[in-house]
Design an enzyme around this catalytic site. Structure first.
Site, PDB file in Angstrom:
ATOM      1  N   LYS A   7       0.842  -1.207   0.000  1.00  0.00           N
ATOM      2  CA  LYS A   7       0.000   0.000   0.000  1.00  0.00           C
ATOM      3  C   LYS A   7       0.880   1.260   0.000  1.00  0.00           C
ATOM      4  CE  LYS A   7      -3.470  -2.700   2.346  1.00  0.00           C
ATOM      5  NZ  LYS A   7      -4.634  -2.749   3.202  1.00  0.00           N
ATOM      6  N   HIS A  92      -8.682  -3.286  -5.826  1.00  0.00           N
ATOM      7  CA  HIS A  92      -8.611  -3.373  -4.358  1.00  0.00           C
ATOM      8  C   HIS A  92      -9.754  -2.567  -3.736  1.00  0.00           C
ATOM      9  CE1 HIS A  92      -7.147  -3.090  -0.259  1.00  0.00           C
ATOM     10  NE2 HIS A  92      -6.336  -4.091  -0.541  1.00  0.00           N
ATOM     11  N   GLU A 160     -10.834 -10.905  -0.935  1.00  0.00           N
ATOM     12  CA  GLU A 160     -10.487 -10.104   0.237  1.00  0.00           C
ATOM     13  C   GLU A 160     -11.750  -9.524   0.859  1.00  0.00           C
ATOM     14  OE1 GLU A 160      -6.155  -8.713   0.065  1.00  0.00           O
ATOM     15  OE2 GLU A 160      -7.342  -7.196  -0.940  1.00  0.00           O
TER      16      GLU A 160
HETATM   17  C1  PEP Z   1      -4.940  -5.975   1.713  1.00  0.00           C
HETATM   18  O1  PEP Z   1      -5.437  -4.882   1.973  1.00  0.00           O
HETATM   19  O2  PEP Z   1      -4.734  -6.329   0.524  1.00  0.00           O
HETATM   20  C2  PEP Z   1      -4.622  -6.861   2.823  1.00  0.00           C
HETATM   21  C3  PEP Z   1      -4.556  -8.130   2.591  1.00  0.00           C
HETATM   22  O3  PEP Z   1      -4.393  -6.249   4.028  1.00  0.00           O
HETATM   23  P1  PEP Z   1      -4.091  -6.943   5.463  1.00  0.00           P
HETATM   24  O4  PEP Z   1      -3.263  -8.177   5.213  1.00  0.00           O
HETATM   25  O5  PEP Z   1      -3.356  -5.910   6.216  1.00  0.00           O
HETATM   26  O6  PEP Z   1      -5.411  -7.302   6.045  1.00  0.00           O
END
Ligand code: PEP
Length: 246
Positions: A7, A92, A160
Site C-alpha cells: 500500500k 482493491h 479479500e
Molecule cells: C490488503 O489490503 O490487501 C490486505 C490483505 O491487508 P491486510 O493483510 O493488512 O489485512
C-alpha cells in the site's frame, strides 16, 4: 503464490532492511518454485527491483491506469512493461472505496493488462453484505468484470472480505474454501475461454494463521498487506506455504 501489498507504506531505508530480513528468514530462496511477488508503491518500483534482483521475488504494482496520454498523475501499462513489472493488482477495495472505482473502470484496467502483465483482481464483500448473507451475490456482481473476456493463463483473483482487511478478523478457513470454489466456477463459466483462475485469500493473513488457510483445497496462496511490511514475517508466510503440498 504469495503476494505482498505494501500500500502507501515504505521508504528507501525500509526497502533495504526489508530484503535483509527476508533473506535471513526465507528457506532456500534460490530453489523453490512458488510465485512470490511484492508490490511496493510505484515510485519505489525501480529501486526495489534492483534490491530483489538476486532473489526469487517478482516485482509488481498496486494499480495502473488503462490508457496513456493526457492523464495527469497516471502510470500506464506500457510504462510498467518498460520497467519490467511482473504483475499488477487491480480492484482493491481501498481503490473502490477511497477513489470511487467501479466495475466499469476496473474492467478497462483488466482489458489493458490482459496478456501483457499478470493481473490480480481483488474482490470482496463488506461486513454489512456478509451479515445479510449476500456475499456470493456481491462477488458474482464484481466478477462481471471478466464477462466475455479471453483471460490469460496467469489471471488471478484475490478474495479479500473488506471486513477482514487490517482488522485481525478472518472468515473461517472452510468458508474461505467454499467461496474460492465459487469464484473459480463463476470465472470459469463467465470467461470466453473458460479460464479457471488461481484464487488467493487476503485479509489479516499472518504467520500465525496462514497455515489454516493454505491447507484448504481451493486456496492457492495469499495476498498479504500489514504482515508483508516486515521482511521476516513475510518470509515466514512464504516458508509456511512452501511446506504445504499444493
Ligand atoms: C490488503 O489490503 O490487501 C490486505 C490483505 O491487508 P491486510 O493483510 O493488512 O489485512
Amino acid at each position: 503464490m504469495i503476494i505482498a501489498n505494501w500500500k502507501c507504506n515504505g521508504s528507501i531505508e525500509m526497502m533495504l532492511s526489508w530484503t535483509d530480513d527476508y533473506v535471513k528468514e526465507c528457506d532456500d530462496i534460490h530453489t523453490f518454485d512458488t510465485f512470490v511477488g511484492v508490490a511496493p508503491p510505484s515510485i519505489y518500483f525501480e529501486t526495489f527491483s534492483v534490491e530483489i534482483s538476486h532473489l526469487n521475488i517478482l516485482g509488481g504494482v498496486q494499480d495502473i491506469d488503462y490508457l496513456d496520454g493526457s492523464r495527469t498523475g497516471a502510470i500506464s501499462v506500457d510504462m510498467l512493461i518498460d520497467l519490467g513489472c511482473d504483475f499488477s493488482i487491480i480492484g482493491h477495495s481501498e481503490r473502490r472505496q477511497i477513489f470511487n472505482e467501479d466495475n466499469n473502470l476496473i474492467r478497462k484496467k483488466l482489458k489493458s493488462l490482459n496478456e501483457k502483465i499478470m493481473t490480480i483482481l481483488c474482490i470482496g464483500e463488506t461486513k454489512e453484505e456478509n451479515d445479510k448473507g449476500i456475499t456470493k451475490d456481491v462477488l458474482k456482481n464484481q466478477l462481471e468484470i471478466v464477462n466475455g473476456l479471453d483471460l490469460d493463463t496467469q489471471f488471478t483473483v484475490a478474495y479479500e472480505p473488506v471486513w477482514a482487511i487490517g482488522s485481525g478478523i478472518t472468515p473461517k478457513p472452510k468458508d474461505i474454501n467454499e467461496i474460492h470454489k465459487y469464484i473459480k466456477d463463476v470465472v470459469q463459466s463467465n470467461s470466453v475461454n473458460n479460464r479457471t483462475p488461481k484464487v488467493l485469500y487476503g485479509g489479516s493473513v499472518t504467520d500465525k494463521n496462514a497455515e489454516s488457510f493454505f491447507t484448504e483445497e481451493f486456496v492457492d496462496g495469499a495476498l498479504v498487506g500489514g504482515a508483508s511490511l516486515d521482511g521476516s514475517s513475510f518470509a515466514s508466510i512464504v516458508n509456511i506455504f512452501n511446506g504445504i503440498d499444493k
